[in-house]
Design a protein around this motif. Structure first.
Motif, PDB file in Angstrom:
ATOM      1  N   ARG A   1       0.834  -1.203   0.000  1.00 58.81           N
ATOM      2  CA  ARG A   1       0.000   0.000   0.000  1.00 58.81           C
ATOM      3  C   ARG A   1       0.868   1.253   0.000  1.00 58.81           C
ATOM      4  O   ARG A   1       2.026   1.229   0.398  1.00 58.81           O
ATOM      5  CB  ARG A   1      -0.927   0.010   1.214  1.00 58.81           C
ATOM      6  N   GLN A   2       0.263   2.352  -0.460  1.00 53.13           N
ATOM      7  CA  GLN A   2       0.863   3.678  -0.381  1.00 53.13           C
ATOM      8  C   GLN A   2      -0.183   4.653   0.136  1.00 53.13           C
ATOM      9  O   GLN A   2      -1.382   4.445  -0.044  1.00 53.13           O
ATOM     10  CB  GLN A   2       1.364   4.173  -1.754  1.00 53.13           C
ATOM     11  N   VAL A   3       0.285   5.705   0.764  1.00 54.96           N
ATOM     12  CA  VAL A   3      -0.603   6.794   1.183  1.00 54.96           C
ATOM     13  C   VAL A   3      -0.160   8.060   0.467  1.00 54.96           C
ATOM     14  O   VAL A   3       1.024   8.404   0.467  1.00 54.96           O
ATOM     15  CB  VAL A   3      -0.566   7.008   2.712  1.00 54.96           C
TER      16      VAL A   3
ATOM     17  N   ILE B   1      -5.444   6.364   0.320  1.00 52.23           N
ATOM     18  CA  ILE B   1      -4.729   5.105   0.489  1.00 52.23           C
ATOM     19  C   ILE B   1      -4.938   4.266  -0.763  1.00 52.23           C
ATOM     20  O   ILE B   1      -6.072   4.072  -1.213  1.00 52.23           O
ATOM     21  CB  ILE B   1      -5.225   4.338   1.725  1.00 52.23           C
TER      22      ILE B   1
ATOM     23  N   ALA C   1      -4.023   0.502  -2.533  1.00 54.36           N
ATOM     24  CA  ALA C   1      -3.592  -0.831  -2.108  1.00 54.36           C
ATOM     25  C   ALA C   1      -4.055  -1.894  -3.094  1.00 54.36           C
ATOM     26  O   ALA C   1      -4.928  -1.660  -3.931  1.00 54.36           O
ATOM     27  CB  ALA C   1      -4.115  -1.140  -0.710  1.00 54.36           C
TER      28      ALA C   1
ATOM     29  N   THR D   1      -6.933  -0.985   2.313  1.00 51.79           N
ATOM     30  CA  THR D   1      -7.245   0.444   2.238  1.00 51.79           C
ATOM     31  C   THR D   1      -7.880   0.981   3.513  1.00 51.79           C
ATOM     32  O   THR D   1      -8.185   2.169   3.600  1.00 51.79           O
ATOM     33  CB  THR D   1      -8.192   0.752   1.057  1.00 51.79           C
TER      34      THR D   1
ATOM     35  N   PHE E   1      -8.256   2.699   6.847  1.00 50.14           N
ATOM     36  CA  PHE E   1      -7.400   3.743   7.401  1.00 50.14           C
ATOM     37  C   PHE E   1      -6.738   3.324   8.709  1.00 50.14           C
ATOM     38  O   PHE E   1      -5.529   3.512   8.893  1.00 50.14           O
ATOM     39  CB  PHE E   1      -8.200   5.039   7.588  1.00 50.14           C
TER      40      PHE E   1
ATOM     41  N   SER F   1      -4.005   0.837   7.979  1.00 54.05           N
ATOM     42  CA  SER F   1      -2.926   1.347   7.133  1.00 54.05           C
ATOM     43  C   SER F   1      -2.041   2.355   7.846  1.00 54.05           C
ATOM     44  O   SER F   1      -0.811   2.319   7.725  1.00 54.05           O
ATOM     45  CB  SER F   1      -3.512   1.978   5.868  1.00 54.05           C
ATOM     46  N   LEU F   2      -2.639   3.279   8.590  1.00 56.15           N
ATOM     47  CA  LEU F   2      -1.865   4.334   9.217  1.00 56.15           C
ATOM     48  C   LEU F   2      -0.918   3.809  10.286  1.00 56.15           C
ATOM     49  O   LEU F   2       0.049   4.481  10.646  1.00 56.15           O
ATOM     50  CB  LEU F   2      -2.784   5.405   9.794  1.00 56.15           C
TER      51      LEU F   2
END
Length: 369
Positions: A190-192, A206, A208, A214, A216, A219-220
């Protein structure tokens, strides 16, 4: 409604509106229909690179100086590694999608395009578009109805030469931007994507490989620094989900029907190129319709997709392969000028020859790392 128009645009998002504005400025009569109302929202990174802003300026579309939030370039972050570089010319602009849409709606109306909201198109044939209110004859039909385009299907243009998709989720937080750059946080699967969109607001996207990635909260946790910045911040819009894809079509026109924007193929949202591509395609299509030669648009479309597709493939490879990601970050940190060259290519300020050269240098740095 007028019974006959030169151009009928199906879809009133940014791609359709810019195509409509460009066609009006070529002297063509234009009608736009969309099944939704305006302003039209869509989950996206909401950043306009300098090249995208230049296209709008060329169409006499001006964004006020206090609209959105300016940013200087791009910053990549992965664990303790941080690399950034500025745009070679000008600044980017972070702007809420709804604000951009209202500006484009106002300009299309000012230029004389007829806009039909809450007016779904139910079909097309070689000479007309079918609405619930009746049929409108048109010389040209433009499909600007997104990645799930019905116009693409109706016109027999759905044949693809490639497609890969990912998932995205977007939120807006009420917090002052902490950086003068768009930030891309790189992690496993994943990327933000963080874009400043106002003096007190940021857009967080987000991206993914799966819907689960995805989320939050989950992911964070991968980026404690970002998690701390957003802790306690008010979420000012509801979370929106979307699918983002790398999609290439074999053809983008047939007969008098042409496709623009995501209807005509797309690059992954990680590139930030979606709006710039859609705007440039609108310009090229308007010129081709004025000359009554859509083959010109086909050639231009292929040329326009080449660079962002190359960049998209590189960035997706970084996202999917931990070794590639680690070595690329290490190479860019050791050679900041290489990151500057890649960004110049990304925004169209460099030639194909330099793109090949930069790719070779990145490959060498990758092997050395």
């Amino acid at each position: 409604m007028k019974p006959n128009v030169d151009v009928f645009v199906v879809g009133g998002g940014p791609a359709g509106l810019v195509a409509a504005i460009a066609a009006r400025q070529q002297g063509l009569s234009v009608m736009v229909a969309d099944g939704a109302d305006h302003p039209n929202d869509k989950p996206c990174g909401e950043g306009l690179i300098p090249e995208a802003q230049a296209i709008l300026t060329s169409l006499n579309i001006h964004l006020s100086k206090d609209a959105g939030c300016r940013f200087r370039g791009i910053r990549f972050l992965q664990r303790e590694k941080k690399v950034c570089t500025k745009y070679p010319e000008g600044e980017g602009l972070g702007l809420r999608r709804t604000l951009l849409h209202e500006v484009l709606v106002a300009k299309a109306e000012e230029d004389g395009a007829e806009l039909l909201w809450k007016t779904p198109v139910t079909g097309i044939d070689p000479v007309s578009v079918e609405l619930k209110q009746g049929r409108v004859t048109a010389k040209w039909i433009v499909g600007a109805d997104g990645s799930g385009s019905r116009v693409r299907r109706w016109s027999g243009l759905a044949e693809e030469s490639g497609r890969r998709q990912r998932f995205a989720a977007r939120r807006h937080y009420r917090v002052p931007p902490w950086s003068e750059y768009i930030e891309i946080y790189w992690g496993e699967c994943r990327q933000v994507y963080v874009t400043p969109v106002a003096t007190d607001e940021v857009c967080i996207v987000i991206l993914a490989e799966s819907v689960e990635d995805t989320k939050f909260a989950k992911s964070l946790e991968n980026w404690p620094e970002l998690q701390d910045r957003l802790a306690g911040a008010e979420m000012v819009t509801r979370e929106r989900g979307a699918i983002t894809s790398m999609q290439t079509l074999k053809n983008v026109y047939r007969g008098n029907v042409a496709l623009v924007g995501d209807a005509s193929g797309s690059v992954d949202a990680i590139t930030g190129e979606g709006l710039r591509l859609a705007f440039q395609q609108g310009l090229e299509l308007a010129e081709a319709m004025k000359c009554s030669d859509l083959s010109r648009y086909q050639s231009a479309h292929r040329r326009l997709m080449r660079r962002p597709t190359w960049m998209g493939e590189l960035m997706l490879l970084m996202g999917r392969n931990a070794v590639v990601r680690e070595r690329t970050m290490q190479s860019l940190a050791a050679r900041p000028q290489l990151f500057q060259q890649l960004l110049s290519i990304h925004v169209g300020a460099s030639s194909t020859r330099r793109m090949i050269g930069a790719g070779a240098r990145l490959g060498w740095e990758f092997l050395a790392a």
